[in-house]
Design a protein around this motif. Sequence first.
Motif, PDB file in Angstrom:
ATOM      1  N   GLN A 140       3.422   0.407   1.800  1.00  0.00           N
ATOM      2  CA  GLN A 140       2.295   1.079   1.181  1.00  0.00           C
ATOM      3  C   GLN A 140       1.075   0.160   1.129  1.00  0.00           C
ATOM      4  OE1 GLN A 140       2.498   4.247   0.329  1.00  0.00           O
ATOM      5  NE2 GLN A 140       4.714   4.531   0.524  1.00  0.00           N
ATOM      6  N   LEU A 141      -0.103   0.764   0.993  1.00  0.00           N
ATOM      7  CA  LEU A 141      -1.323  -0.022   0.824  1.00  0.00           C
ATOM      8  C   LEU A 141      -1.248  -0.791  -0.491  1.00  0.00           C
ATOM      9  CD1 LEU A 141      -2.145   2.714   2.482  1.00  0.00           C
ATOM     10  CD2 LEU A 141      -4.463   1.984   1.982  1.00  0.00           C
ATOM     11  N   GLY A 142      -1.786  -1.993  -0.509  1.00  0.00           N
ATOM     12  CA  GLY A 142      -1.814  -2.759  -1.748  1.00  0.00           C
ATOM     13  C   GLY A 142      -1.239  -4.147  -1.590  1.00  0.00           C
ATOM     14  N   LYS A 143      -1.152  -4.842  -2.702  1.00  0.00           N
ATOM     15  CA  LYS A 143      -0.727  -6.242  -2.712  1.00  0.00           C
ATOM     16  C   LYS A 143       0.744  -6.407  -3.087  1.00  0.00           C
ATOM     17  CE  LYS A 143      -5.189  -8.476  -3.547  1.00  0.00           C
ATOM     18  NZ  LYS A 143      -5.929  -9.450  -4.368  1.00  0.00           N
ATOM     19  N   ARG A 144       1.585  -5.479  -2.658  1.00  0.00           N
ATOM     20  CA  ARG A 144       3.030  -5.606  -2.849  1.00  0.00           C
ATOM     21  C   ARG A 144       3.725  -5.200  -1.561  1.00  0.00           C
ATOM     22  NH1 ARG A 144       4.351  -6.947  -7.925  1.00  0.00           N
ATOM     23  NH2 ARG A 144       6.550  -6.805  -7.364  1.00  0.00           N
ATOM     24  N   ASP A 152      11.099  -6.735  -3.725  1.00  0.00           N
ATOM     25  CA  ASP A 152       9.639  -6.654  -3.761  1.00  0.00           C
ATOM     26  C   ASP A 152       9.015  -8.038  -3.998  1.00  0.00           C
ATOM     27  OD1 ASP A 152       9.854  -3.971  -3.407  1.00  0.00           O
ATOM     28  OD2 ASP A 152       9.553  -3.456  -5.511  1.00  0.00           O
ATOM     29  N   ARG A 154       4.912 -10.063  -4.254  1.00  0.00           N
ATOM     30  CA  ARG A 154       3.461  -9.913  -4.342  1.00  0.00           C
ATOM     31  C   ARG A 154       2.792 -10.582  -3.139  1.00  0.00           C
ATOM     32  NH1 ARG A 154       2.291 -12.752  -9.844  1.00  0.00           N
ATOM     33  NH2 ARG A 154       3.907 -14.100  -8.929  1.00  0.00           N
ATOM     34  N   GLN A 157      -3.092 -11.144   0.022  1.00  0.00           N
ATOM     35  CA  GLN A 157      -3.997 -10.199   0.686  1.00  0.00           C
ATOM     36  C   GLN A 157      -3.306  -8.838   0.720  1.00  0.00           C
ATOM     37  OE1 GLN A 157      -2.649 -12.728   2.805  1.00  0.00           O
ATOM     38  NE2 GLN A 157      -4.098 -14.358   2.342  1.00  0.00           N
ATOM     39  N   PRO A 158      -4.062  -7.763   0.544  1.00  0.00           N
ATOM     40  CA  PRO A 158      -3.428  -6.441   0.519  1.00  0.00           C
ATOM     41  C   PRO A 158      -3.039  -5.956   1.910  1.00  0.00           C
ATOM     42  CG  PRO A 158      -5.797  -6.215   0.311  1.00  0.00           C
ATOM     43  CD  PRO A 158      -5.514  -7.691   0.287  1.00  0.00           C
TER      44      PRO A 158
END
Length: 243
Positions: A140-144, A152, A154, A157-158
Amino acid sequence: MYSLKLELKLNNKEKSRLAGCAGFARFVYNFGLSMLTSSWDFEEIKASDSKRLTAIEKVFTNHVKTNPEFAWMQQYPSAIYSSALRNLAKAVERWRKGESGFPQMKSRKRGDSFTVLKKSGVYPAIGEPMLPFTNRQVLQLGKRITIPGLGDFRLKQPIPFLCSSQSFTISRTADKWFVSFSLDVEKIPPLIHEVESVGVDLGVKTFATLSDGTTIVAPSSLKKAKTKLNKLQWRNRRKRAIR
């Protein structure tokens, strides 16, 4: 084929865990290389390198991992040692083709790295083919990011767009950890940022005036240059008038 490489944002516990995974992959790679080269001494065994490595993986799974001496291996996903032996097979194949030198034993001095794959997929019924893309990890989009078998993490960069991948390589450079993964796409989607267009009017009193009313004052260095230019022009005009 495109790939992304992003830096992971880890705490000390996560760094230790990834370092352990890299050490496990290094152990398996060296074990497989040692067993493979030893098997070449038995001339009566007629088998290709790939078949020998398949047999070595079975020995590792059924005998080495079940040995109480190596109970520490149970804390790491099986995808790590499968990928380590797969990487060894590729290295031996490149050597056979003359594309690289003979594979060397891995050491920590050369850096930590390992690869994991998402191998499991969804099958509608026994005997039917796997549903497309179900053996891939959706990102998914984002910083994870979710790494198969590890959970999971972190990111610093996203992830810039929705994508998926099957192979993930985690590596360390100095004290920084990175994850890289391949994308089976012909073209990376463009990154579109929402912007508002404005007009620009260059003037004399102000350096520029935007259509939204914003004014930009000329830098002091520009003001000095314009003053100096005006003086030079005035002197040239005066010289012509005297002549």
